[in-house]
Motif scaffolding. Structure first.
Motif, short mmCIF file in Angstrom:
data_model
loop_
_atom_site.label_atom_id
_atom_site.label_comp_id
_atom_site.label_asym_id
_atom_site.label_seq_id
_atom_site.Cartn_x
_atom_site.Cartn_y
_atom_site.Cartn_z
N LYS A 34 0.96 -1.54 0.18
CA LYS A 34 0.32 0.21 -0.26
C LYS A 34 1.34 1.62 -0.42
CE LYS A 34 -3.83 1.93 2.52
NZ LYS A 34 -4.10 2.01 3.42
N ARG A 37 2.04 1.55 -3.46
CA ARG A 37 1.09 2.72 -4.24
C ARG A 37 0.59 4.27 -4.17
NH1 ARG A 37 1.71 0.32 -8.59
NH2 ARG A 37 0.27 1.70 -9.03
N MET A 38 1.06 3.99 -2.29
CA MET A 38 0.20 5.84 -3.07
C MET A 38 1.69 5.90 -2.83
SD MET A 38 0.30 7.11 1.60
CE MET A 38 -0.76 5.26 2.49
N THR A 41 0.62 7.00 -6.58
CA THR A 41 -0.74 7.85 -6.85
C THR A 41 0.19 9.37 -6.31
OG1 THR A 41 -1.95 6.22 -5.96
CG2 THR A 41 -2.69 8.36 -6.06
N SER A 42 0.28 9.93 -5.19
CA SER A 42 0.85 11.29 -5.41
C SER A 42 1.47 11.78 -6.05
CB SER A 42 1.69 10.93 -3.26
OG SER A 42 2.15 12.37 -3.48
N SER A 127 -8.15 12.43 -1.04
CA SER A 127 -8.23 10.58 -1.07
C SER A 127 -7.97 9.89 -1.73
CB SER A 127 -9.66 10.48 -0.89
OG SER A 127 -10.27 9.30 -1.09
N ASN A 128 -7.72 10.75 -3.20
CA ASN A 128 -6.87 9.85 -3.83
C ASN A 128 -5.46 9.26 -3.45
OD1 ASN A 128 -9.15 9.22 -5.06
ND2 ASN A 128 -9.27 10.58 -6.72
N CYS A 131 -4.76 7.70 -0.80
CA CYS A 131 -4.65 6.32 -0.83
C CYS A 131 -5.56 6.10 0.34
CB CYS A 131 -3.95 4.59 -1.07
SG CYS A 131 -3.02 5.49 -2.99
N ASP A 133 -9.50 6.09 2.23
CA ASP A 133 -10.64 6.86 2.07
C ASP A 133 -11.24 7.63 2.83
OD1 ASP A 133 -14.19 5.11 2.17
OD2 ASP A 133 -14.04 5.22 3.54
#
Length: 292
Positions: A34, A37-38, A41-42, A127-128, A131, A133
Protein backbone atom coordinates in the motif's frame (compact mmCIF):
# COMPACT_ATOMS: atom_id res chain seq x y z
CA UNK A 1 34.44 31.05 14.05
CA UNK A 2 34.52 28.04 11.79
CA UNK A 3 31.84 27.81 9.14
CA UNK A 4 29.62 24.75 8.79
CA UNK A 5 29.89 23.18 5.37
CA UNK A 6 26.76 21.91 3.67
CA UNK A 7 26.60 18.18 3.09
CA UNK A 8 24.89 18.65 -0.28
CA UNK A 9 24.37 21.26 -2.97
CA UNK A 10 21.56 23.66 -1.94
CA UNK A 11 19.68 23.50 -5.26
CA UNK A 12 18.31 20.25 -6.72
CA UNK A 13 19.73 19.14 -10.08
CA UNK A 14 17.81 17.37 -12.84
CA UNK A 15 19.61 14.07 -13.48
CA UNK A 16 18.72 11.42 -16.09
CA UNK A 17 16.90 8.66 -14.23
CA UNK A 18 19.12 5.98 -15.82
CA UNK A 19 22.17 7.65 -14.24
CA UNK A 20 20.83 7.10 -10.70
CA UNK A 21 21.99 3.74 -9.32
CA UNK A 22 20.16 2.24 -6.30
CA UNK A 23 22.44 1.35 -3.39
CA UNK A 24 20.35 -1.66 -2.32
CA UNK A 25 17.83 -4.10 -3.69
CA UNK A 26 14.14 -3.32 -3.07
CA UNK A 27 12.31 -5.59 -0.61
CA UNK A 28 10.47 -8.55 -2.08
CA UNK A 29 6.93 -7.69 -3.21
CA UNK A 30 7.48 -3.99 -2.52
CA UNK A 31 5.50 -3.05 -5.63
CA UNK A 32 2.43 -4.73 -4.12
CA UNK A 33 2.45 -2.78 -0.88
CA UNK A 34 0.00 0.00 0.00
CA UNK A 35 2.87 2.37 0.79
CA UNK A 36 4.34 2.00 -2.69
CA UNK A 37 0.97 2.53 -4.39
CA UNK A 38 0.46 5.63 -2.23
CA UNK A 39 3.79 7.07 -3.39
CA UNK A 40 2.95 6.38 -7.04
CA UNK A 41 -0.49 8.00 -6.71
CA UNK A 42 0.91 11.02 -4.87
CA UNK A 43 3.58 11.67 -7.54
CA UNK A 44 1.03 11.22 -10.31
CA UNK A 45 -1.47 13.63 -8.73
CA UNK A 46 0.71 16.41 -7.29
CA UNK A 47 4.26 15.67 -8.43
CA UNK A 48 7.45 14.84 -6.53
CA UNK A 49 7.61 16.81 -3.27
CA UNK A 50 10.98 15.70 -1.86
CA UNK A 51 13.97 15.34 -4.24
CA UNK A 52 16.11 12.22 -4.15
CA UNK A 53 19.47 12.35 -2.40
CA UNK A 54 22.43 11.08 -4.45
CA UNK A 55 26.20 10.94 -4.17
CA UNK A 56 28.50 13.11 -6.24
CA UNK A 57 28.90 12.04 -9.86
CA UNK A 58 31.37 9.33 -10.75
CA UNK A 59 33.68 11.02 -13.32
CA UNK A 60 34.31 7.78 -15.19
CA UNK A 61 30.72 6.57 -15.57
CA UNK A 62 28.74 9.79 -15.09
CA UNK A 63 26.48 8.01 -12.62
CA UNK A 64 25.27 8.84 -9.10
CA UNK A 65 24.66 6.39 -6.24
CA UNK A 66 21.23 6.81 -4.66
CA UNK A 67 21.45 7.62 -0.95
CA UNK A 68 17.79 8.19 -0.16
CA UNK A 69 14.55 7.75 -2.10
CA UNK A 70 14.54 4.18 -3.39
CA UNK A 71 10.75 3.88 -3.37
CA UNK A 72 10.36 7.26 -5.09
CA UNK A 73 12.86 6.19 -7.76
CA UNK A 74 10.87 3.02 -8.54
CA UNK A 75 7.65 5.04 -8.65
CA UNK A 76 9.17 7.60 -11.04
CA UNK A 77 10.35 4.83 -13.34
CA UNK A 78 6.87 3.28 -13.33
CA UNK A 79 5.37 6.66 -14.27
CA UNK A 80 7.79 6.99 -17.20
CA UNK A 81 9.91 9.90 -15.97
CA UNK A 82 13.21 10.31 -17.78
CA UNK A 83 14.73 12.88 -15.40
CA UNK A 84 14.49 13.29 -11.65
CA UNK A 85 15.35 16.21 -9.29
CA UNK A 86 18.17 15.25 -6.91
CA UNK A 87 20.08 16.77 -4.02
CA UNK A 88 23.74 16.00 -4.74
CA UNK A 89 25.91 15.20 -1.71
CA UNK A 90 29.23 16.99 -1.42
CA UNK A 91 30.83 14.55 1.04
CA UNK A 92 31.36 10.82 1.21
CA UNK A 93 28.57 10.00 3.68
CA UNK A 94 26.49 6.98 2.75
CA UNK A 95 23.79 7.03 5.42
CA UNK A 96 20.17 7.70 4.55
CA UNK A 97 19.10 11.32 4.97
CA UNK A 98 15.83 10.08 6.45
CA UNK A 99 17.54 8.00 9.12
CA UNK A 100 15.58 9.77 11.85
CA UNK A 101 12.05 10.80 10.96
CA UNK A 102 9.65 12.78 13.12
CA UNK A 103 6.20 11.43 12.32
CA UNK A 104 3.37 13.91 11.95
CA UNK A 105 1.07 14.10 14.94
CA UNK A 106 -2.67 13.75 14.36
CA UNK A 107 -3.18 17.46 15.06
CA UNK A 108 -0.48 18.47 12.56
CA UNK A 109 -2.00 16.14 9.98
CA UNK A 110 -5.39 17.77 10.58
CA UNK A 111 -4.03 21.28 10.03
CA UNK A 112 -2.19 20.23 6.86
CA UNK A 113 -5.37 18.75 5.40
CA UNK A 114 -7.41 21.80 6.35
CA UNK A 115 -4.81 24.05 4.72
CA UNK A 116 -4.83 21.93 1.56
CA UNK A 117 -8.63 22.15 1.35
CA UNK A 118 -8.54 25.91 2.00
CA UNK A 119 -6.19 26.20 -0.99
CA UNK A 120 -8.65 24.46 -3.28
CA UNK A 121 -7.74 20.77 -3.07
CA UNK A 122 -10.91 18.71 -2.73
CA UNK A 123 -11.29 15.95 -0.11
CA UNK A 124 -11.81 13.51 -3.00
CA UNK A 125 -8.41 14.37 -4.46
CA UNK A 126 -6.76 14.01 -1.05
CA UNK A 127 -8.41 10.61 -0.77
CA UNK A 128 -6.97 9.56 -4.14
CA UNK A 129 -3.48 10.92 -3.39
CA UNK A 130 -3.21 9.32 0.04
CA UNK A 131 -5.04 6.11 -0.95
CA UNK A 132 -7.31 6.59 2.06
CA UNK A 133 -11.07 6.17 2.23
CA UNK A 134 -12.95 9.48 1.83
CA UNK A 135 -14.77 8.94 5.14
CA UNK A 136 -11.40 8.81 6.95
CA UNK A 137 -10.30 12.03 5.22
CA UNK A 138 -13.47 13.78 6.40
CA UNK A 139 -12.91 12.54 9.94
CA UNK A 140 -9.37 13.91 9.95
CA UNK A 141 -10.48 17.23 8.47
CA UNK A 142 -13.10 17.68 11.23
CA UNK A 143 -10.85 16.12 13.88
CA UNK A 144 -10.81 19.09 16.28
CA UNK A 145 -14.35 20.37 15.79
CA UNK A 146 -15.97 20.75 19.21
CA UNK A 147 -12.71 20.17 21.13
CA UNK A 148 -11.51 22.98 23.39
CA UNK A 149 -8.11 24.63 22.69
CA UNK A 150 -6.63 23.45 26.01
CA UNK A 151 -7.33 19.79 25.15
CA UNK A 152 -5.96 20.31 21.62
CA UNK A 153 -2.75 21.73 23.09
CA UNK A 154 -2.31 18.62 25.25
CA UNK A 155 -2.77 16.37 22.20
CA UNK A 156 -0.67 18.37 19.74
CA UNK A 157 2.34 16.01 19.81
CA UNK A 158 0.38 12.75 19.91
CA UNK A 159 -0.96 10.33 17.34
CA UNK A 160 -4.49 9.12 18.04
CA UNK A 161 -7.64 7.87 16.36
CA UNK A 162 -10.32 10.38 15.24
CA UNK A 163 -12.70 8.39 17.45
CA UNK A 164 -10.90 9.88 20.46
CA UNK A 165 -12.13 13.39 19.67
CA UNK A 166 -15.56 11.98 18.84
CA UNK A 167 -15.74 10.92 22.49
CA UNK A 168 -14.31 14.23 23.72
CA UNK A 169 -17.04 16.17 21.90
CA UNK A 170 -19.61 14.55 24.17
CA UNK A 171 -17.99 16.24 27.19
CA UNK A 172 -17.85 19.85 28.30
CA UNK A 173 -14.47 21.65 27.97
CA UNK A 174 -13.42 21.21 31.61
CA UNK A 175 -14.06 17.49 31.45
CA UNK A 176 -12.32 17.26 28.04
CA UNK A 177 -9.09 18.60 29.56
CA UNK A 178 -9.42 16.28 32.55
CA UNK A 179 -10.02 13.26 30.31
CA UNK A 180 -7.02 14.03 28.06
CA UNK A 181 -4.77 14.51 31.11
CA UNK A 182 -5.88 11.12 32.43
CA UNK A 183 -5.19 9.38 29.12
CA UNK A 184 -1.74 10.98 28.83
CA UNK A 185 -0.86 10.16 32.45
CA UNK A 186 -1.88 6.55 31.92
CA UNK A 187 -0.09 6.49 28.53
CA UNK A 188 -3.29 5.06 27.08
CA UNK A 189 -4.74 7.37 24.41
CA UNK A 190 -7.09 4.72 23.11
CA UNK A 191 -10.69 4.66 21.89
CA UNK A 192 -11.72 2.17 24.58
CA UNK A 193 -10.33 4.35 27.37
CA UNK A 194 -11.93 7.50 25.92
CA UNK A 195 -15.32 5.78 25.74
CA UNK A 196 -14.93 4.50 29.30
CA UNK A 197 -14.25 8.06 30.46
CA UNK A 198 -17.43 9.23 28.72
CA UNK A 199 -19.41 6.49 30.47
CA UNK A 200 -17.90 7.51 33.81
CA UNK A 201 -18.62 11.22 33.32
CA UNK A 202 -21.36 12.80 35.41
CA UNK A 203 -24.42 13.96 33.46
CA UNK A 204 -23.78 17.63 34.30
CA UNK A 205 -20.34 17.40 32.60
CA UNK A 206 -21.76 16.10 29.33
CA UNK A 207 -22.78 18.33 26.43
CA UNK A 208 -26.12 16.55 26.26
CA UNK A 209 -27.07 15.79 29.83
CA UNK A 210 -28.97 12.55 29.47
CA UNK A 211 -28.83 9.10 30.97
CA UNK A 212 -26.03 6.89 29.73
CA UNK A 213 -27.13 4.19 27.38
CA UNK A 214 -25.17 0.97 27.06
CA UNK A 215 -25.70 -2.69 26.48
CA UNK A 216 -27.12 -4.12 29.68
CA UNK A 217 -25.88 -1.17 31.81
CA UNK A 218 -28.37 0.19 34.31
CA UNK A 219 -28.33 3.72 35.72
CA UNK A 220 -27.32 2.31 39.10
CA UNK A 221 -24.28 0.63 37.52
CA UNK A 222 -23.37 3.85 35.72
CA UNK A 223 -23.57 5.83 38.97
CA UNK A 224 -21.33 3.29 40.69
CA UNK A 225 -18.90 3.45 37.76
CA UNK A 226 -18.77 7.24 38.07
CA UNK A 227 -17.98 7.04 41.79
CA UNK A 228 -15.30 4.39 41.28
CA UNK A 229 -13.73 6.27 38.39
CA UNK A 230 -13.66 9.50 40.41
CA UNK A 231 -11.96 7.72 43.31
CA UNK A 232 -9.50 6.03 40.94
CA UNK A 233 -8.61 9.38 39.34
CA UNK A 234 -7.92 10.97 42.74
CA UNK A 235 -5.81 7.98 43.80
CA UNK A 236 -3.89 8.06 40.53
CA UNK A 237 -3.07 11.76 40.97
CA UNK A 238 -1.78 11.14 44.50
CA UNK A 239 0.49 8.35 43.26
CA UNK A 240 1.70 10.53 40.39
CA UNK A 241 2.69 13.31 42.80
CA UNK A 242 4.83 11.03 44.97
CA UNK A 243 6.13 8.71 42.24
CA UNK A 244 9.48 10.47 41.79
CA UNK A 245 10.21 10.57 45.53
CA UNK A 246 9.14 6.93 45.98
CA UNK A 247 11.41 5.81 43.16
CA UNK A 248 14.36 7.70 44.66
CA UNK A 249 13.76 6.10 48.05
CA UNK A 250 13.51 2.69 46.40
CA UNK A 251 16.85 3.16 44.60
CA UNK A 252 18.56 4.30 47.81
CA UNK A 253 17.09 1.43 49.85
CA UNK A 254 18.01 -1.13 47.21
CA UNK A 255 21.57 0.21 47.06
CA UNK A 256 21.94 0.02 50.85
CA UNK A 257 20.54 -3.53 51.06
CA UNK A 258 22.73 -4.64 48.13
CA UNK A 259 25.88 -3.39 49.85
CA UNK A 260 24.74 -4.98 53.09
CA UNK A 261 24.35 -8.50 51.67
CA UNK A 262 27.54 -8.10 49.62
CA UNK A 263 29.45 -7.88 52.90
CA UNK A 264 30.75 -11.41 53.47
CA UNK A 265 30.59 -11.18 57.26
CA UNK A 266 27.02 -9.88 57.26
CA UNK A 267 26.00 -12.45 54.65
CA UNK A 268 27.42 -15.37 56.70
CA UNK A 269 25.78 -14.08 59.89
CA UNK A 270 22.38 -13.73 58.23
CA UNK A 271 22.74 -17.07 56.51
CA UNK A 272 23.59 -18.78 59.81
CA UNK A 273 21.07 -17.04 62.09
CA UNK A 274 18.38 -15.41 59.95
CA UNK A 275 18.00 -17.42 56.76
CA UNK A 276 14.42 -16.26 56.13
CA UNK A 277 15.42 -12.59 56.44
CA UNK A 278 18.36 -13.11 54.06
CA UNK A 279 16.07 -14.78 51.55
CA UNK A 280 13.70 -11.81 51.66
CA UNK A 281 16.55 -9.31 51.27
CA UNK A 282 18.01 -11.18 48.31
CA UNK A 283 14.59 -11.36 46.69
CA UNK A 284 14.18 -7.59 47.12
CA UNK A 285 17.58 -6.88 45.57
CA UNK A 286 16.95 -9.19 42.61
CA UNK A 287 13.43 -7.87 42.01
CA UNK A 288 14.32 -4.18 42.07
CA UNK A 289 17.51 -4.62 40.03
CA UNK A 290 15.36 -5.57 37.04
CA UNK A 291 12.99 -2.61 37.51
CA UNK A 292 15.20 0.31 38.57
Amino acid sequence: MTTVELGFLPKPMMIPIDNVLPSRKPPIRLLETKKYRMVVTSIREIGLIEPLAVSAVDRKTGQHVLLDGHIRLLALKELGNTEVPCLVATDDESYTYNNRINRLSSVQEHFMMRRAIDRGISPERLSNVLCVDLAQINKKVTLLDGVCPEAVDLLKDRRFSPEITASLRKMKPTRQVEAVELMISANSITVAYARALVMATAAEMLVKAKAHKGRGVSQEQVDRMEREMSGLQDHYRMIEQTFGEDMLNLVLARGYISKLVDNKSVFRYLERNHGAVLEQLMGLVNATSAEV
